[in-house]
Structures are given as C-alpha cells and as structure tokens.
Scaffold this active site. Structure first.
Site, short mmCIF file in Angstrom:
data_model
loop_
_atom_site.label_atom_id
_atom_site.label_comp_id
_atom_site.label_asym_id
_atom_site.label_seq_id
_atom_site.Cartn_x
_atom_site.Cartn_y
_atom_site.Cartn_z
N GLU A 73 0.84 -1.20 0.00
CA GLU A 73 0.00 0.00 0.00
C GLU A 73 0.87 1.26 0.00
O GLU A 73 0.57 2.25 -0.67
CB GLU A 73 -0.91 -0.01 1.22
CG GLU A 73 -1.77 1.24 1.34
CD GLU A 73 -2.19 1.55 2.76
OE1 GLU A 73 -2.15 2.75 3.14
OE2 GLU A 73 -2.53 0.62 3.50
N HIS A 74 1.96 1.22 0.74
CA HIS A 74 2.88 2.36 0.80
C HIS A 74 3.75 2.43 -0.45
O HIS A 74 3.94 3.50 -1.04
CB HIS A 74 3.78 2.24 2.03
CG HIS A 74 3.11 2.59 3.31
ND1 HIS A 74 3.45 3.69 4.07
CD2 HIS A 74 2.09 1.99 3.99
CE1 HIS A 74 2.69 3.74 5.15
NE2 HIS A 74 1.87 2.71 5.14
#
Length: 442
Positions: A73-74
């Site tokens: 996600e990052h």
C-alpha cells in the site's frame, strides 16, 4: 421498484448490467482478462471518486510474507517505471485532487477524488501504480521506517491496541486474527523479495475491480482502464473468469474453542475494555438483524449501553457495540473506556446488557427507533461519491451482489423482534473473551 445486481453471476467478459437509483445509473462490465469495472453515474456531479480494488488483504499473507500487503500500500506510491514518487504526488496536487489507499483484511484499495475532466489522469496514474510499481530497494528501506513509525503511533493509542488484541484473542491463529498493518517484527524482517513475490502473485487482472462514482461515463472509463492496464504490461486479451467473492462457509481453523482473558499494561489514564467473541460472516443472511441489534445495544446516544453505562451511572465517556464481517466468519464486541478503578464494574455491565438483550429481546419502540436510525445513516452515508464508490467495490469483492438503497431498507424493515432476540441468544452463547488495556499488572 427494488432491484439488485447479482454480480457474482455476471462473469462473462464484456457483460453489462444496468439499473437506476435516485436518478443515478449503475453499470458493470467484465473486461477481457477478468478485470471488473463497475460505475454509478450521479447526475449533476462535477467530481468522480475512482478506486482500484485488489482482492488481497492481510489474511492472504503466508509465512515469510507477513506485512507485505500493508507494505505494498505504501510502496505503490513510491514510483513506477514511468513516474517517480514526486510525479505521482504532483499529478493529483496539480488538479486539486486527493489520492490515498487503504489496506484491509481481505482487500486493498487505491483511490482518488478528482474533477470529472481529470479522471483520465487519475486512472492512468493509479493503473500505472497497480501494474508497474518498481518496489525500489532503497525506497523500500526508507518506507520500512515510515511504516514502523505508523505502527508505533497505533501502539501509542490504547483504543487501537484493545481492538487489535481483541481480534487476536477471538480469532487466535486464524489468518484474520493477524493485525492488518503487520507488526514491528514482521515489517522489520520481511525482505524485498517477499514483498515483490506477494505483489506479482496477487496484483493481476482476475483480482482487480475498478469502481467509480460521480460524474463518470461507464464506457469511457472502461476504455481508460484498458488503455492504462495494457500500457502497464498486463495482458487483457484472454477471457479469464474473475475471482469470485470469498467462500462464505464458516471457517474455524485456529479459532479458540473457549473464551480467553487478556490484559495489556499501558501507562495511561483510562482502562479500555472489550467483551465479545465471534460474530457473523459478511454474507450471513442475519446481517440485517445484526444491524438492528447493534443499533439498539450500542449504536447511538439512545442505545442501551450509552444510557446504562454513561447516562445513568456516569462510568464512561465512550461506550458502544460493534461488528465486523469477513469471508466465513466475523467478530462482535462491546467496548467501554473508563477509570481503571471502575473497570470491573463496567465489564460486568457490558456482559449484563448483552445477556439482558438475549433474555428479553427488544421492545417495539426500540425496533422502530433502530430501523429509523439505520435508514437515516444509510441515506446520509450515500450523499458523496466516495461512499458510493466504496459500496460498489465492497459489493463486488465481498457480497457478490448489490442491493438498491430501497431494497436494503426493506430488508432492515423486515427484521422482527424475534429475529433480534434469536441472534442475541446465539452471540451471547458463544465463547466470550475479555480484553483490557490500561494501567494494570499483566
């Protein structure tokens, strides 16, 4: 006229389903390769919220890959073969848009809200991120530190800690019992190769849903999605059936057969307490009765918990009940934050209110009030494009069907007092766990 789209049954590539709701139009297409596109056109809106939903969450991680989903996600914002991290950030800032992402136990979503004229840019950037993330080793190590700080921030919040500990207590070694974001140990240990392999294994056409709501043209969005994904190297020519929703069969492997008690020591002013156990799976037909029960028990200022624990006795500022449904199982609990010296008394009250509901059910007045509360929250919750986009994505990945607002309300109105009582008896009879976070000796 009520309607619903049986999404799971419409798996043919290129098939469309249409329906109208409050002047809005919902359409769905399965593209070659299995990518699903579902939209809700909302007349008069100049904005669009678009999300790329990938059907992978923390429960899908395997040993050696724990924390990879949250890591991705990052990292997808940290650059692709065509864009740097700054390019991605500037693309949305330059048009006044917003972009973000969220990791769940069963899916990950990358989303943006932009003006309708800027939708092509948003789809191109998000598609580039999903298909062509570099996962650069240097950026990964930098982001490892950022995620560790995020986890430390969560660990500093006792309310977050008690919910994480509750999931672990109730679900045990089941994959859903793991924290979504990973732990400091798993994030610190997971190697770049493991994150890369997790990315390549799960980010593929059959797991991707593109949902959009607002001023969006369905056919135009389908063209944008195909162009963006093929530019990223995905092959969409083969007619692949998309992955359907998760198996709704009850899954109990790793779940404790008896309730447990956990105490986590934290040098804070308040005790944070949750009492509860397993709940309903996301697709359980009793979920509408659960909504009514939850509203009555701990869903607002007139709820039994609020009135008994806060208003009558002044023992807590915050108290509520909650439920979380997933594929095959769920959790249900009652929360309160109180002075440590009052913890034992509050804990007994939480149990008492659950058992009183199971024994006596709810009144006609409570039923009517809960149905009205749910009606208002459902309608108000769909006043913006972001909420409607999320509803589309969850319908596709979790439920396999999409109910109209009116049909959802009809199902809630059909709940009886006996439905609520029977459900409360079921939940109250299950193994019960108690988790406490506060200035206690562990």
């Amino acid at each position: 006229m009520p309607w619903h789209l049986p999404l799971a049954a419409a798996g043919e590539p290129g098939a469309d389903l249409t329906a109208g709701q409050d002047g809005a139009t919902i359409r769905r297409t399965v593209l070659p390769g299995g990518v699903r596109v579902i939209t809700e056109h909302m007349p008069g809106l100049r904005s669009v919220t678009v999300g790329a939903w990938v059907g992978v969450g923390s429960r899908d991680e395997t040993d050696g890959h724990f924390g990879s989903t949250h890591f991705l996600e990052h990292l997808l914002f940290k650059g692709t073969h065509r864009r740097s991290a700054l390019d991605i950030a500037e693309a949305f800032d330059a048009v006044g848009g917003e972009a973000n992402a969220a990791t769940g136990k069963e899916h990950t979503c990358y989303y943006a809200r932009v003006l309708d004229a800027d939708l092509p840019m948003a789809v191109d950037v998000i598609g580039d991120m999903v298909t062509s993330a570099r996962l650069d080793a240097t950026e990964l190590e930098t982001e490892r530190g950022v995620i560790l700080e995020e986890l430390a921030m969560t660990d500093d919040d006792p309310a977050d800690v008690v919910h994480e500990e509750f999931s672990a207590a109730v679900l045990g070694s089941h994959p859903l019992g793991r924290p979504i974001g990973g732990t400091a140990d798993t994030i610190g240990a997971v190697p770049r190769d493991a994150v890369w392999n997790h990315y390549r294994a799960h980010y593929e056409p059959g797991t991707l849903v593109v949902a959009a709501a607002g001023g969006v043209d369905h056919d135009g969005l389908c063209d944008l999605v195909v162009h963006s994904l093929t530019d990223g190297g995905w092959i969409l020519e083969e007619a692949v059936a998309p992955r359907t929703r998760r198996d709704p069969t009850p899954q109990t492997d790793g779940i404790p057969t008896q309730g447990t008690s956990r105490t986590v020591e934290r040098p804070v002013e308040q005790a944070n307490i949750i009492v509860g156990g397993t709940g309903l799976a996301a697709t359980d037909e009793r979920r509408f009765a659960l909504s009514v029960m939850n509203a009555t028990l701990g869903g607002g200022m007139s709820s039994r918990l609020f009135q008994e624990v806060r208003e009558k006795r002044g023992l807590a500022y915050t108290t509520y009940s909650f439920a979380a449904g997933h594929g095959g199982l769920g959790t249900f609990g009652l929360y309160a934050g109180c002075a440590p010296a009052k913890a034992e008394q509050v804990e007994k009250l939480l149990v008492q209110e659950l058992e009183r509901l199971a024994d006596g059910g709810i009144t006609e007045a409570e039923l009517a009030r809960s149905v009205g509360q749910l009606r208002g929250s459902l309608v108000l919750g769909l006043e913006d494009s972001g909420s409607r986009m999320s509803r589309l994505g969850r319908a596709e990945l979790v439920y396999g069907e999409l109910y109209s607002l009116e049909e959802s309300l009809e199902r809630i109105r059909a709940v009886t007092r006996e439905d609520v009582r029977a459900l409360a008896q079921d939940l109250a009879s299950r193994p019960r766990s108690v988790v406490r976070v506060g200035p206690f000796a562990a």
